[in-house]
Structure formats: structure tokens, C-alpha cells
Design an enzyme around this catalytic site. Structure first.
Site, PDB file in Angstrom:
ATOM      1  N   CYS A 148       0.848  -1.196   0.000  1.00 56.81           N
ATOM      2  CA  CYS A 148       0.000   0.000   0.000  1.00 56.81           C
ATOM      3  C   CYS A 148       0.883   1.246   0.000  1.00 56.81           C
ATOM      4  CB  CYS A 148      -0.915  -0.010   1.222  1.00 56.81           C
ATOM      5  SG  CYS A 148      -2.075   1.370   1.300  1.00 56.81           S
ATOM      6  N   CYS A 229      -0.999   8.314   7.678  1.00 62.58           N
ATOM      7  CA  CYS A 229      -2.322   7.988   7.161  1.00 62.58           C
ATOM      8  C   CYS A 229      -3.236   7.534   8.308  1.00 62.58           C
ATOM      9  CB  CYS A 229      -2.211   6.864   6.146  1.00 62.58           C
ATOM     10  SG  CYS A 229      -1.347   7.325   4.630  1.00 62.58           S
ATOM     11  N   CYS A 255       8.172   4.761   7.322  1.00 65.81           N
ATOM     12  CA  CYS A 255       7.311   5.316   6.291  1.00 65.81           C
ATOM     13  C   CYS A 255       7.676   4.729   4.924  1.00 65.81           C
ATOM     14  CB  CYS A 255       7.495   6.831   6.270  1.00 65.81           C
ATOM     15  SG  CYS A 255       6.625   7.653   4.941  1.00 65.81           S
TER      16      CYS A 255
HETATM   17 FE1  SF4 Z   1      -1.288   2.740   3.030  1.00 68.78          FE
HETATM   18 FE2  SF4 Z   1      -0.781   5.113   4.147  1.00 68.78          FE
HETATM   19 FE3  SF4 Z   1      -0.984   2.965   5.686  1.00 68.78          FE
HETATM   20 FE4  SF4 Z   1       1.122   3.241   4.008  1.00 68.78          FE
HETATM   21  S1  SF4 Z   1       0.671   4.516   5.786  1.00 68.78           S
HETATM   22  S2  SF4 Z   1      -0.104   1.369   4.414  1.00 68.78           S
HETATM   23  S3  SF4 Z   1       0.122   4.319   2.299  1.00 68.78           S
HETATM   24  S4  SF4 Z   1      -2.658   3.830   4.423  1.00 68.78           S
END
Ligand code: SF4
Length: 266
Positions: A148, A229, A255
Site C-alpha cells: 500500500c 495515514c 514510512c
Molecule cells: Fe497505506 Fe498510508 Fe498505511 Fe502506508 S501509511 S499502508 S500508504 S494507508
């Protein structure tokens, strides 16, 4: 009241950002020796330098017109952005609009961009075709968070950085074990990555918010000490490390933009 419940009470953020769709190809992470040598040279010169001097040299002497600032507009982002704005308000400010942020983060982003007067703030979005193919239901974060992050962060950023020789981040050594030996200048995916706050302490960050009278992220006072997120961020509990709320319950600590395409650390 939970943060997610507050979304409807937050004013829609003003849209100062230019939306940039990704294009181009992923950059080979192999670093040419000349870049390694240049990073070593910068680290030697900046070993005792102030953050202000590092930013001034990076923006006006080392990489003028060829460097961007990448900001999450999270809990500590305002400090770096304030210092950057003292040097160059036209430097590109790149924000990864993953589509999974708290509405408060988008609001805060627009407040800071307006306050600091940045003239080239860009919002980088994932490729819709990638999302349709791999994350049509939007829950990839719960099954494959590294993937993701790759789709929503790593790929859009790599494509956006195609026109730059260097980028600036707000990472600090105290944030987690992976960053404990963080250098001020390092090589990443064929360009120089500059971490001008690498040796700042959490107390220095807190003091800078007071000294510069910077606004805090709206969720900071609700217990969110590190903010990414929404699905991958929770409040921290008393006594927990500031990043304990990131990817809580998993072994993921970093990150996506500081990981490779497959989620492996660079
Ligand atoms: Fe997805 Fe954002 Fe979580 Fe990464 S931080 S897994 S991009 S929702």
C-alpha cells in the site's frame, strides 16, 4: 470524541495545491559512486553546521533549482517548513496525497502553506490505474501495508523526484531505531537525501514550536504525537514512544518513502 468523528466538523481545506499525476519510471536504487562521495563530502562539511546553514547551502549553493522538500504535514512538520521558508519560499514542497490522510492533516497542510507563503506546493497522488488494479476496495493497508505504501507513496514520489538531484526530509534520529544512525546527507535511489534535523531532539522540536510560534497539527493535542495515514495511525498512550502509534500492532516502523518498492529498507 474520536478524530474520525470530527471530520465533518472540520472546514473543508482551501486548495492551494497543484495535483500532480505520476508519470515516468521507477528509479533504480543503485547509487553511483560519485553520489556516495558527494554525500560523504556534505556530511563532513555539515558535521558541525547549524540547520539554518545546511538549508541555506542546500537550497542556494549545492542544489539550486534541483532540490525539493518532502513533507508529511504531520505533528512536527512545521519546524522544518518554517526554517525552509526563511531561505526559499519558491522551493517545491511535495506532499504525498495518499487518499488516506486525516482531514485535519489536509487542513493543516493548507494552513502552513499559506502561513509560510510557499509558491510551489505540490500534491502527489497515486496512479488511479495502480489503485484500480491492486487496491480497488481501498483496504490494501490492512493486508499488505508495504505494498500500500509502495503504491500510494513510493511510486508517486519517485516519479515526482525525477526532475531533482536532491530532496530534503524532516527525519530525526530519535524517532526510531532505524533512524538512530541517520546521516545528514545520504544517497537514496540515485539522488542525495538531506536530513537537516537529523540530530535534533524531541525537546528541541517542542522548543522550536514555542520560539517560532508555530501552530500545532489539530490532532497533536488529542494524543497523536506522530501522524501519518489515518488507518495506520493511533493515539499514543502515556509513556509510549512518540511513534508507537504508527502501524501499531505490526512490525512495520518506517514510512513507505524510506523503503524500497517491495517494502525492504534502503
Ligand atoms: Fe497505506 Fe498510508 Fe498505511 Fe502506508 S501509511 S499502508 S500508504 S494507508
Amino acid at each position: 470524541m474520536r478524530a474520525s468523528d470530527r471530520h465533518n466538523q472540520i472546514m473543508q481545506p482551501q486548495r492551494h495545491f497543484e495535483t500532480v499525476q505520476p508519470s515516468g519510471s521507477f528509479v533504480d536504487p543503485a547509487a553511483p559512486l560519485s553520489l556516495v562521495a558527494r554525500a560523504a563530502q556534505l556530511n563532513e562539511r555539515w558535521a558541525e553546521a547549524s540547520t539554518e546553514r545546511i538549508l541555506d547551502e542546500a537550497l542556494t549553493r549545492e542544489f539550486p533549482g534541483r532540490v525539493a522538500v518532502v513533507s508529511s504535514f504531520g505533528a512536527e512538520a512545521a519546524v522544518l517548513l518554517h526554517l525552509v521558508a526563511q531561505v526559499d519560499r519558491a522551493v517545491p514542497i511535495l506532499f504525498l496525497e495518499t487518499g488516506k490522510h486525516f482531514m485535519e492533516t489536509l487542513t493543516y497542510r493548507d494552513i502552513l502553506v499559506g502561513r509560510f507563503g510557499f509558491t510551489d506546493a505540490r500534491s502527489l497522488e497515486p496512479d488511479p490505474a495502480d489503485l484500480a488494479r491492486e487496491d480497488p476496495s481501498g483496504d490494501l493497508w490492512s493486508r499488505q501495508p508495504n505494498r500500500c505504501c509502495a503504491l500510494r507513496k513510493v511510486v508517486p514520489l519517485e516519479k515526482a523526484l525525477g526532475g531533482f538531484d536532491a530532496w530534503i526530509t524532516g527525519r530525526k534520529r530519535y524517532q526510531n531505531a532505524d533512524r538512530a544512525a541517520l546521516a545528514v546527507a545520504e544517497v537514496s535511489d540515485g539522488r542525495i537525501k538531506i536530513n537537516p534535523l537529523a540530530n535534533w531532539s524531541e525537546a528541541q522540536i517542542d522548543q522550536a514550536f514555542k520560539d517560532f510560534r508555530l501552530p500545532r497539527h489539530p490532532l497533536f493535542d488529542e494524543g497523536y504525537a506522530s501522524i501519518g495515514c489515518a488507518p495506520c495511525t493511533r493515539r499514543i498512550l502515556d509513556g509510549e514512544h512518540s511513534r508507537a502509534g504508527r502501524w501499531s500492532g505490526s512490525d512495520k516502523t518506517e514510512c513507505g518513502i524510506h523503503l524500497g518498492f517491495d517494502g525492504a529498507g534502503i
